[in-house]
Design a protein around this motif. Structure first.
Motif, PDB file in Angstrom:
ATOM      1  N   GLY A  10       0.835  -1.199   0.000  1.00  0.00           N
ATOM      2  CA  GLY A  10       0.000   0.000   0.000  1.00  0.00           C
ATOM      3  C   GLY A  10       0.870   1.249   0.000  1.00  0.00           C
ATOM      4  N   VAL A  11       0.211   2.418   0.025  1.00  0.00           N
ATOM      5  CA  VAL A  11       0.963   3.654  -0.216  1.00  0.00           C
ATOM      6  C   VAL A  11       0.938   4.642   0.947  1.00  0.00           C
ATOM      7  N   GLY A  12       0.803   4.146   2.169  1.00  0.00           N
ATOM      8  CA  GLY A  12       0.912   5.094   3.282  1.00  0.00           C
ATOM      9  C   GLY A  12       0.047   4.754   4.469  1.00  0.00           C
ATOM     10  N   VAL A 109       7.336  -3.804  -0.834  1.00  0.00           N
ATOM     11  CA  VAL A 109       7.365  -2.874  -1.969  1.00  0.00           C
ATOM     12  C   VAL A 109       6.231  -1.861  -1.830  1.00  0.00           C
ATOM     13  N   TRP A 110       6.573  -0.614  -2.049  1.00  0.00           N
ATOM     14  CA  TRP A 110       5.599   0.488  -1.943  1.00  0.00           C
ATOM     15  C   TRP A 110       4.481   0.314  -2.966  1.00  0.00           C
ATOM     16  N   GLY A 111       3.241   0.384  -2.529  1.00  0.00           N
ATOM     17  CA  GLY A 111       2.110   0.294  -3.461  1.00  0.00           C
ATOM     18  C   GLY A 111       1.973  -1.109  -4.012  1.00  0.00           C
ATOM     19  N   ASP A 112       1.884  -1.196  -5.344  1.00  0.00           N
ATOM     20  CA  ASP A 112       1.819  -2.487  -6.014  1.00  0.00           C
ATOM     21  C   ASP A 112       3.120  -2.719  -6.791  1.00  0.00           C
ATOM     22  N   PRO A 113       3.680  -3.924  -6.685  1.00  0.00           N
ATOM     23  CA  PRO A 113       4.971  -4.184  -7.346  1.00  0.00           C
ATOM     24  C   PRO A 113       4.914  -4.087  -8.872  1.00  0.00           C
ATOM     25  N   ALA A 114       3.690  -4.123  -9.456  1.00  0.00           N
ATOM     26  CA  ALA A 114       3.586  -4.138 -10.920  1.00  0.00           C
ATOM     27  C   ALA A 114       3.562  -2.738 -11.520  1.00  0.00           C
ATOM     28  N   LEU A 115       3.555  -1.711 -10.687  1.00  0.00           N
ATOM     29  CA  LEU A 115       3.342  -0.363 -11.220  1.00  0.00           C
ATOM     30  C   LEU A 115       4.514   0.563 -10.893  1.00  0.00           C
ATOM     31  N   TYR A 116       5.238   0.971 -11.932  1.00  0.00           N
ATOM     32  CA  TYR A 116       6.384   1.880 -11.775  1.00  0.00           C
ATOM     33  C   TYR A 116       7.255   1.492 -10.587  1.00  0.00           C
ATOM     34  N   ASP A 117       7.628   0.229 -10.561  1.00  0.00           N
ATOM     35  CA  ASP A 117       8.546  -0.253  -9.535  1.00  0.00           C
ATOM     36  C   ASP A 117       9.494  -1.235 -10.205  1.00  0.00           C
ATOM     37  N   SER A 142      -2.329   0.295  -4.987  1.00  0.00           N
ATOM     38  CA  SER A 142      -1.427   1.249  -5.641  1.00  0.00           C
ATOM     39  C   SER A 142      -1.889   2.683  -5.388  1.00  0.00           C
ATOM     40  N   SER A 143      -1.001   3.622  -5.707  1.00  0.00           N
ATOM     41  CA  SER A 143      -1.373   5.035  -5.552  1.00  0.00           C
ATOM     42  C   SER A 143      -2.504   5.401  -6.511  1.00  0.00           C
ATOM     43  N   VAL A 144      -2.587   4.706  -7.635  1.00  0.00           N
ATOM     44  CA  VAL A 144      -3.664   4.990  -8.596  1.00  0.00           C
ATOM     45  C   VAL A 144      -5.016   4.651  -7.956  1.00  0.00           C
ATOM     46  N   MET A 184       2.031   9.938 -12.876  1.00  0.00           N
ATOM     47  CA  MET A 184       2.827   9.626 -11.682  1.00  0.00           C
ATOM     48  C   MET A 184       4.230  10.183 -11.890  1.00  0.00           C
ATOM     49  N   LEU A 185       5.026  10.182 -10.825  1.00  0.00           N
ATOM     50  CA  LEU A 185       6.440  10.546 -10.940  1.00  0.00           C
ATOM     51  C   LEU A 185       6.611  11.896 -11.646  1.00  0.00           C
ATOM     52  N   ASP A 186       5.876  12.901 -11.197  1.00  0.00           N
ATOM     53  CA  ASP A 186       5.963  14.217 -11.835  1.00  0.00           C
ATOM     54  C   ASP A 186       6.626  15.214 -10.886  1.00  0.00           C
ATOM     55  N   TYR A 206       0.658  12.441  -0.621  1.00  0.00           N
ATOM     56  CA  TYR A 206       0.766  11.701   0.655  1.00  0.00           C
ATOM     57  C   TYR A 206      -0.507  10.868   0.891  1.00  0.00           C
ATOM     58  N   LEU A 207      -1.040  10.288  -0.174  1.00  0.00           N
ATOM     59  CA  LEU A 207      -2.300   9.547  -0.041  1.00  0.00           C
ATOM     60  C   LEU A 207      -2.177   8.453   1.009  1.00  0.00           C
ATOM     61  N   GLY A 208      -3.202   8.300   1.797  1.00  0.00           N
ATOM     62  CA  GLY A 208      -3.228   7.238   2.806  1.00  0.00           C
ATOM     63  C   GLY A 208      -2.556   7.621   4.112  1.00  0.00           C
ATOM     64  N   ILE A 240       7.962  14.822  -1.223  1.00  0.00           N
ATOM     65  CA  ILE A 240       6.536  14.715  -1.578  1.00  0.00           C
ATOM     66  C   ILE A 240       6.346  13.583  -2.581  1.00  0.00           C
ATOM     67  N   MET A 241       5.215  12.907  -2.490  1.00  0.00           N
ATOM     68  CA  MET A 241       4.800  11.987  -3.553  1.00  0.00           C
ATOM     69  C   MET A 241       3.392  12.398  -3.940  1.00  0.00           C
ATOM     70  N   ASP A 242       3.193  12.704  -5.204  1.00  0.00           N
ATOM     71  CA  ASP A 242       1.854  13.082  -5.646  1.00  0.00           C
ATOM     72  C   ASP A 242       1.523  12.424  -6.974  1.00  0.00           C
ATOM     73  N   ILE A 243       0.247  12.389  -7.260  1.00  0.00           N
ATOM     74  CA  ILE A 243      -0.284  11.692  -8.431  1.00  0.00           C
ATOM     75  C   ILE A 243      -1.563  12.415  -8.827  1.00  0.00           C
TER      76      ILE A 243
HETATM   77  C1  LIG Z   1       8.213   4.778  -7.982  1.00  0.00           C
HETATM   78  S1  LIG Z   1       6.504   5.068  -8.137  1.00  0.00           S
HETATM   79  C2  LIG Z   1       5.864   3.772  -7.159  1.00  0.00           C
HETATM   80  C3  LIG Z   1       4.424   3.491  -7.437  1.00  0.00           C
HETATM   81  C4  LIG Z   1       3.863   2.375  -6.568  1.00  0.00           C
HETATM   82  N1  LIG Z   1       4.419   1.078  -6.928  1.00  0.00           N
HETATM   83  C5  LIG Z   1       2.338   2.309  -6.626  1.00  0.00           C
HETATM   84  O1  LIG Z   1       1.801   1.202  -6.758  1.00  0.00           O
HETATM   85  O2  LIG Z   1       1.691   3.351  -6.507  1.00  0.00           O
HETATM   86  C6  LIG Z   1       6.327   6.494  -7.119  1.00  0.00           C
HETATM   87  C7  LIG Z   1       5.183   7.376  -7.577  1.00  0.00           C
HETATM   88  O3  LIG Z   1       3.953   6.805  -7.164  1.00  0.00           O
HETATM   89  C8  LIG Z   1       3.059   7.834  -6.767  1.00  0.00           C
HETATM   90  N2  LIG Z   1       2.758   7.640  -5.336  1.00  0.00           N
HETATM   91  C9  LIG Z   1       3.182   6.620  -4.571  1.00  0.00           C
HETATM   92  N3  LIG Z   1       2.692   6.715  -3.341  1.00  0.00           N
HETATM   93  C10 LIG Z   1       1.935   7.835  -3.286  1.00  0.00           C
HETATM   94  C11 LIG Z   1       1.162   8.464  -2.276  1.00  0.00           C
HETATM   95  N4  LIG Z   1       1.074   7.955  -1.045  1.00  0.00           N
HETATM   96  N5  LIG Z   1       0.503   9.600  -2.588  1.00  0.00           N
HETATM   97  C12 LIG Z   1       0.575  10.112  -3.840  1.00  0.00           C
HETATM   98  N6  LIG Z   1       1.295   9.568  -4.828  1.00  0.00           N
HETATM   99  C13 LIG Z   1       1.966   8.433  -4.572  1.00  0.00           C
HETATM  100  C14 LIG Z   1       3.745   9.155  -7.051  1.00  0.00           C
HETATM  101  O4  LIG Z   1       3.383   9.566  -8.340  1.00  0.00           O
HETATM  102  C15 LIG Z   1       5.191   8.766  -6.973  1.00  0.00           C
HETATM  103  O5  LIG Z   1       5.990   9.665  -7.727  1.00  0.00           O
END
Ligand SMILES: C[S@@+](CC[C@H](N)C(=O)[O-])C[C@H]1O[C@@H](n2cnc3c(N)ncnc32)[C@H](O)[C@@H]1O
Length: 249
Positions: A10-12, A109-117, A142-144, A184-186, A206-208, A240-243
């Protein structure tokens, strides 16, 4: 044979851990913690919270220091390939030294391992290099998904596709023929540099986590506000992490 459980966490929010992820964590002899770049502070806090809350017995934890990527320049793929090679070496060293034959390791692994990891590509690379390893992937939120849930929206228009891309790609303009684009990753706030006419944005940072930020509206009306809020939050937290989802209104 050594076994690896690649677990999306998960993402937070620790409550994004699935039942499957919790069970996998409790099967592991060793928990490996990749420590990297932008995710560093958030990942450290989340993994500590997750291990403390969900692992029932004592456990061994091993941090894998992941090398930083060099500036990409013109040769983006070459730089990423070289970086993955160095990460694979770091991972293999830890697996060889901290995981005995017959043991099971968990990789959080942060979020889901299949997405931008890069984890799955790196583990495959280690196996191709001749290191015997078996692995299982446990999907994570995932963050999505977190973004869509927090804004209470469906990502796609009825019967239409969704494109998931990076800020780097969006900088060239809103993609032709697309209605819904997740970015993502902006790090460059590409949303504020494209033509805003007819676009809506659903942004989250900072979702979650308790610091979560959400802004939505017409891109022409809220882009400046997002840039301002984002800069202030980044200065306050140091990262920061944003999407965001962009879609034709
Ligand atoms: C290297 S990728 C990892 C993505 C991750 N595997 C996922 O499933 O979401 C990092 C990007 O995911 C997004 N991201 C990850 N966690 C986030 C969060 N808690 N809040 C907002 N965006 C997040 C951002 O766009 C960040 O730049």
């Amino acid at each position: 044979m050594r076994t690896l459980l690649i677990i999306g966490i998960g993402v937070g929010d620790p409550e994004q851990m699935t039942v499957q992820a919790i069970a996998a964590l409790n099967r592991a002899d060793v928990v490996f913690m990749p420590d990297k770049g932008q995710e560093k502070a958030a990942l450290r806090h989340l993994r500590e919270a997750i291990c403390a809350r969900f692992i029932e017995g004592p456990y061994r934890s091993v941090t894998i220091e992941t090398p930083q990527r060099a500036e990409a320049g013109d040769d983006y793929r070459g730089v990423v390939d070289d970086w993955h090679g160095r990460i694979a070496d770091a991972y293999q060293r830890r697996f060889a030294e901290d995981l005995a034959e017959g043991e099971t390791g968990a990789l959080l692994v942060w979020g889901d391992p299949a997405l931008y990891d890069s984890t799955l590509r790196i583990v495959e690379r280690i196996r191709q290099g001749g290191f015997a390893l078996d692995w299982t992937v446990i999907p994570g939120i995932s963050s999505v998904q977190a973004l869509a849930a927090r804004h209470k929206i469906a990502l796609n228009a009825i019967g239409e596709p969704v494109l998931i891309t990076t800020g780097r790609k969006l900088a060239a303009g809103f993609p032709d023929g697309q209605g819904s684009v997740v970015v993502m990753l902006d790090g460059e706030q590409a949303f504020a540099k494209i033509a805003p006419e007819g676009l809506e944005i659903y942004w989250g940072a900072y979702l979650g986590s308790p610091d979560e930020l959400l802004i939505a509206g017409r891109l022409s009306e809220v882009a400046d506000e997002i840039v301002r809020v984002r800069a202030a939050a980044r200065a306050r937290h140091g990262w920061i992490m944003d999407i965001y989802l962009l879609r034709r209104g």
